[in-house]
Design an enzyme around this catalytic site. Structure first.
Site, mmCIF file in Angstrom:
data_model
loop_
_atom_site.group_PDB
_atom_site.id
_atom_site.type_symbol
_atom_site.label_atom_id
_atom_site.label_comp_id
_atom_site.label_asym_id
_atom_site.label_seq_id
_atom_site.Cartn_x
_atom_site.Cartn_y
_atom_site.Cartn_z
ATOM 1 N N CYS A 228 0.834 -1.205 0.000
ATOM 2 C CA CYS A 228 0.000 0.000 0.000
ATOM 3 C C CYS A 228 0.866 1.251 0.000
ATOM 4 O O CYS A 228 0.579 2.225 -0.705
ATOM 5 C CB CYS A 228 -0.937 -0.015 1.202
ATOM 6 S SG CYS A 228 -2.084 1.384 1.274
ATOM 7 N N CYS B 92 -6.635 -4.135 6.864
ATOM 8 C CA CYS B 92 -7.841 -3.306 6.838
ATOM 9 C C CYS B 92 -8.934 -3.881 5.951
ATOM 10 O O CYS B 92 -10.114 -3.673 6.211
ATOM 11 C CB CYS B 92 -7.488 -1.891 6.397
ATOM 12 S SG CYS B 92 -6.961 -1.750 4.667
#
Length: 386
Positions: A124, A223
């Site tokens: 990410c 997440c």
């Protein structure tokens, strides 16, 4: 405060007019946590022109985890907006869900499908926060992206930028930033990295600033896995297929419902029917997606003497020439270990002074020269110590 469903060529909070002096136009990535909120506040305090942005990373936010444990939930977006209000900066929400799905979630699934163990937070940082976000920020006229990572950027006498460990070793996050290249590092601000403040002190600072996220728990989970059940998530995307669990000599000692549910070094959840001959625990030694088998064995069989990493990236510089001495970190919160490393035919070859245990293909190896991050690579192969 304003929301946008995307990151257009221009938006009301984009900087206008010429920039003068050391004042930078900064886009602060606000996750909804205490670190990014304090980082944005410090950037304002340093005299920069700051705009806050929260990244919407799911096309259906309700599919992400609720509660204060993530970094991209509906609650996190609201927390980020409230923090921006208190700080007094413009705030926007940018929709990067499609890019996040392709670059992080799909990559995560593909890596497990291939029998590797990825690090989605590192991916990410590389593909979203310091690629997609930074590219759009620069196109809109910003000078830098600010995040709440605990790391330090230093400027050398010859004008190069180097990434170093945070002064708070307990919170250092340079490992997950080891993928940043020279261009990305030149436009990165980490206001928390070089102040020497501990996490408790950062929380106390947030309280003094009136930020409601001061006591919000840190995020430790993935997440995009709503319930925290990684094996269940992988089973839904990769399916279930019964396979064999084998001992080192090829003896079948159990079965499983999918090799993707295991990682090298795993001990718990093997559900092996009978103990090893020596009565000691078994660990996952190898995962073979081709024939859907998992090989287990004793802890000492996890020891490796060397590894090969692919796709090396050099943090703030070029590839080192020849063989060199470094320390290596193999996990986000792992210890450093002395190594000799060199680049051969575009691959990073790393030899350990003493065997290390439980290294899984797909993870990252990050090299350090004292506190400086030299670079990183994705582990492709390991060589056993025995």
């Amino acid at each position: 405060m304003t929301e946008t469903s995307g990151a257009p060529d221009a938006f009301p909070g984009a900087p206008t007019g010429p920039r003068t002096g050391p004042r930078l136009r900064v886009l602060a990535a606000m996750s909804g946590g205490v670190d990014s909120a304090v980082a944005a506040a410090r950037a304002v305090e340093a005299g920069h022109e700051v705009t806050g942005v929260h990244l919407a990373l799911s096309a259906n936010p309700q599919s992400f985890r609720t509660g204060a444990r993530g970094c991209c939930t509906v609650e996190d977006s609201r927390d980020a907006r409230r923090a921006a209000d208190v700080i007094g900066i413009p705030f926007y929400v940018w929709d990067l869900a499609e890019r996040f799905r392709a670059e992080v979630v799909d990559d995560f699934i593909d890596e497990y499908r291939a029998g590797r163990t990825p690090n989605p937070c590192l991916r990410c940082n590389e593909k979203i926060k310091f690629a997609a976000l930074l590219d759009r920020a620069l196109a809109l006229g910003f000078d830098a992206v600010c995040t709440g990572h605990y790391a330090t950027v230093r400027l050398t006498q010859d004008g190069r930028r180097e990434l170093h460990r945070s002064s708070d070793q307990a919170k250092d996050q340079s490992y997950v930033l080891g993928v940043l290249d020279d261009r990305q590092l030149a436009h990165a601000l980490f206001p928390l990295g070089d102040t020497g403040a501990t996490k408790d002190e950062i929380r106390a600072e947030a309280e003094r600033r009136g930020l409601a996220v001061a006591r919000k728990p840190d995020s430790h989970d993935i997440c995009f896995i709503a319930d925290g059940d990684t094996q269940g998530f992988l089973a839904r995307h990769l399916g279930s297929a019964e396979g064999d669990i084998l001992d080192e000599d090829g003896t079948k000692v159990g079965t499983h419902q999918g090799a993707h549910g295991f990682t090298v070094g795993q001990r718990r959840g093997l559900r092996i029917g009978h103990p090893a001959a020596d009565g000691k625990p078994r660990y996952v030694l190898d995962i073979s997606p081709v024939d859907n088998t998992v090989t287990v064995g004793p802890a000492e069989a996890l020891d490796i003497a060397a590894l090969t990493a692919i796709r090396p990236r050099w943090c703030g510089g070029t590839a080192p020439e020849g063989s060199g001495r470094y320390t290596a970190q193999l996990r986000a919160h792992g210890a450093e270990t002395p190594v000799t490393a060199e680049v051969v035919d575009g691959e990073l070859r790393v030899a350990f002074d003493a065997p290390v245990r439980g290294v899984a293909p797909g993870q990252a190896v990050v090299l350090y020269d004292d506190t400086r991050v030299v670079g990183s690579g994705t582990i492709a192969h390991t060589r056993a110590a025995r």
